[in-house]
Motif scaffolding. Structure first.
Motif: not given
Length: 564
Positions: A3-6, A20-21, A490-500, A507-510
């Protein structure tokens, strides 16, 4: 789900909160802004090895805290409670789990699980249930035979898992029986010598028949007999004083006289009667002691040099046992433990025969279980190859063909199969192992395709990809973004990327934003929406956030991402 990272004082990040979410979250930012620290912080929460070099310059310690949404019941909660922590129920069958990790600049690390301090190993245990992390090093790991076998086994699900469990159970039993038989066979001469030595030692102890505490008792008797004359004189003098057979008064007579004198005067003072009663009791006690001394003297008279010689002879026999075994108690204990060991050694011949029969029986069963495991893997390999090939068509590799070969290999606890993932990137090409034939971009897409396929049979709550798009661009990058979005269904996905092209499907852009005040570099994290997100996408595309052409392209990509 995270849900969240500090993050606080980690690398260049002075303080940041990452909301995150669910779904697909893309994390972007300029080079050096701290995107890697996000993955580093997540790794710390998952039990990764702590490195004091990650603490922000000038800070005493770094801290990472995370909030996970987990089922209210299940293995995750059981492990948390085993570690002494707890969860926060949300009332809908879900609960919040708080994890934390601090790292001092001196290298000390501290973990918290569910509000309680716990070893970092507990975080690592939970990580297996919560997150799968893929970085560029993990893409390289996919080239190893072990990683390829693990991927196939994950895809095979319960059928392979059950076959592997059965195989491993027999494997360990077979190894144990074979190892014990080998030990008994190769050490047979040494064990025979041990049996003979043990037999002789037990016989020597049994011949002496020592009793617990006997050496202490004999030592005391020897001291008594060695000083018998002095003891006799002291006892006789005391006996004469208490009960003299001559005409001289003794203690008993004097006490009797004192008692009678007090009793005669007791009529005038009742207190004297009490003293008289006490003296009478003393007289009885003196008589008892006199009798005991008389018996003591009789015992001394019965003993003599012959008894002292017998005691010293017995002490010498016991001393010989003590010199060999260290103490009399150890010698006595050997009668029990040594007898059991001797019985074991004497059974070596029969034991070898029984182990030979057991080893051969287990060998046959292991062959059957190994064949069963190989069959299960080969059946799954065919399905995995077809499914990943289909996925690669959606990742800008329309003509690629992936196969999974299961071939005989060295026998080990994981089976007797060598699993090789092979890729034919275009028609007419011969399949080659991805370890030798795949480019970096192809390897990235193969890894992603495998994860998408496996997620259907072995779902993982959260996937973290650190620059999974390395080595690709253009249409291939768009398809990677599209498949990450599909995986996020079906799963939560977090991607560190350098590509637009990848970030457009999130759905969530940080955005990790770096600022510099001239002395301290700090980073913060912002959720991007609307024009801010379009500007970040334009920067990723062209390096210019305010370029009209880049902004137009960025908005086009965002529309593509929304329309997928």
């Amino acid at each position: 789900m995270i849900e969240q990272i500090r993050l606080r004082d980690l690398g260049v990040i002075a303080g940041a909160t990452l909301p995150i979410g669910p779904g697909f979250t893309a994390i972007t930012g300029e080079t050096g802004a701290g995107k890697t620290m996000v993955v580093t912080g997540l790794g710390l929460l998952l039990g990764a090895r702590a490195d004091s070099g990650a603490v922000r310059a000038g800070a005493d310690q770094a801290a990472v805290d995370g909030v996970w949404i987990v089922p209210e019941d299940g293995p995750v909660v059981e492990r948390v409670r085993d570690a002494g922590g707890d969860i926060e129920p949300m009332g809908d069958g879900r609960a919040e789990l708080y994890l934390g990790r601090t790292l001092s600049s001196e290298g000390r690390s501290r973990a918290t699980v569910g509000g309680r301090t716990a070893p970092a190993g507990v975080l690592a245990d939970l990580a297996e249930q919560l997150v799968v992390v893929h970085g560029q090093s993990d893409q390289l790991r996919l080239t190893s035979a072990a990683a390829q076998r693990d991927a196939l086994d994950r895809f095979g699900g319960a059928k392979i898992a059950a076959a592997l469990d059965r195989y491993r159970a027999v494997w360990h039993d077979w190894r144990a029986a074979a190892a014990e038989r080998e030990t008994l066979t190769t050490e047979q001469s040494a064990r025979a010598r041990e049996a003979e030595e043990l037999r002789a030692a037990i016989a020597a102890i049994e011949a002496v028949d020592p009793q617990p505490g006997e050496d202490v008792e004999l030592s005391q008797r020897a001291d008594r007999l060695a000083n018998v004359e002095e003891l006799r004189m002291a006892a006789a003098t005391a006996h004469t004083a208490l009960s003299n057979e001559d005409d001289l008064p003794d203690v008993q007579e004097l006490l009797a006289e004192a008692r009678r004198a007090l009793e005669r005067a007791a009529g005038a003072d009742e207190m004297l009667r009490s003293h008289a009663a006490t003296i009478e009791e003393l007289g009885y006690r003196v008589a008892d002691i006199a009798g005991e001394l008389s018996g003591y003297l009789a015992d001394l008279d019965e003993g003599g040099p012959h008894e002292l010689a017998a005691v010293e002879e017995r002490r010498a026999a016991l001393g010989a046992l003590v010199r060999v075994h260290g103490s009399l108690d150890d010698a006595i204990a050997l009668l029990t433990t040594g007898s059991a060991r001797l019985a074991e050694l004497d059974d070596d011949g029969d034991r070898i025969e029984r182990l030979t029969v057991e080893r051969d029986r287990l060998r046959e069963e292991l062959d059957a279980r190994g064949a069963e495991l190989t069959d299960a893997r080969r059946a799954a390999a065919s399905r995995l190859g077809d499914a990943v090939t289909d996925e690669l068509r959606h990742l800008a590799l329309p003509d690629a063909r992936l196969t999974v070969a299961v071939e005989p290999g060295p026998e080990a606890s994981h089976g007797r199969d060598v699993v090789t993932i092979q890729l034919a990137p275009h028609p007419g090409a011969s399949p080659r192992p991805v370890a030798r034939g795949a480019s970096g971009g192809e390897l990235s897409r193969v890894m992603l395709a495998i994860e998408v396929v496996i997620a259907g049979t072995d779902p993982v709550p959260t996937f973290v990809f650190d620059e999974v798009d390395a080595g690709i661009g253009g249409a291939a990058a768009i398809e990677v973004g599209r498949r990450l979005a599909k995986l996020a269904e079906t799963s939560q996905v977090i991607a560190v990327t350098h590509l637009a092209q990848v970030a457009a499907f999130a759905g969530n852009h940080l955005s990790v934003v770096k600022s510099n005040d001239g002395s301290v570099t700090a980073s913060s994290v912002r959720r991007l929406e609307g024009d801010e997100r379009a500007a970040e996408m334009a920067r990723l595309l062209s390096g210019m956030a305010d370029s009209d052409a880049a902004l137009g392209h960025a908005r086009e990509l965002l529309a593509l991402g929304r329309a997928r």
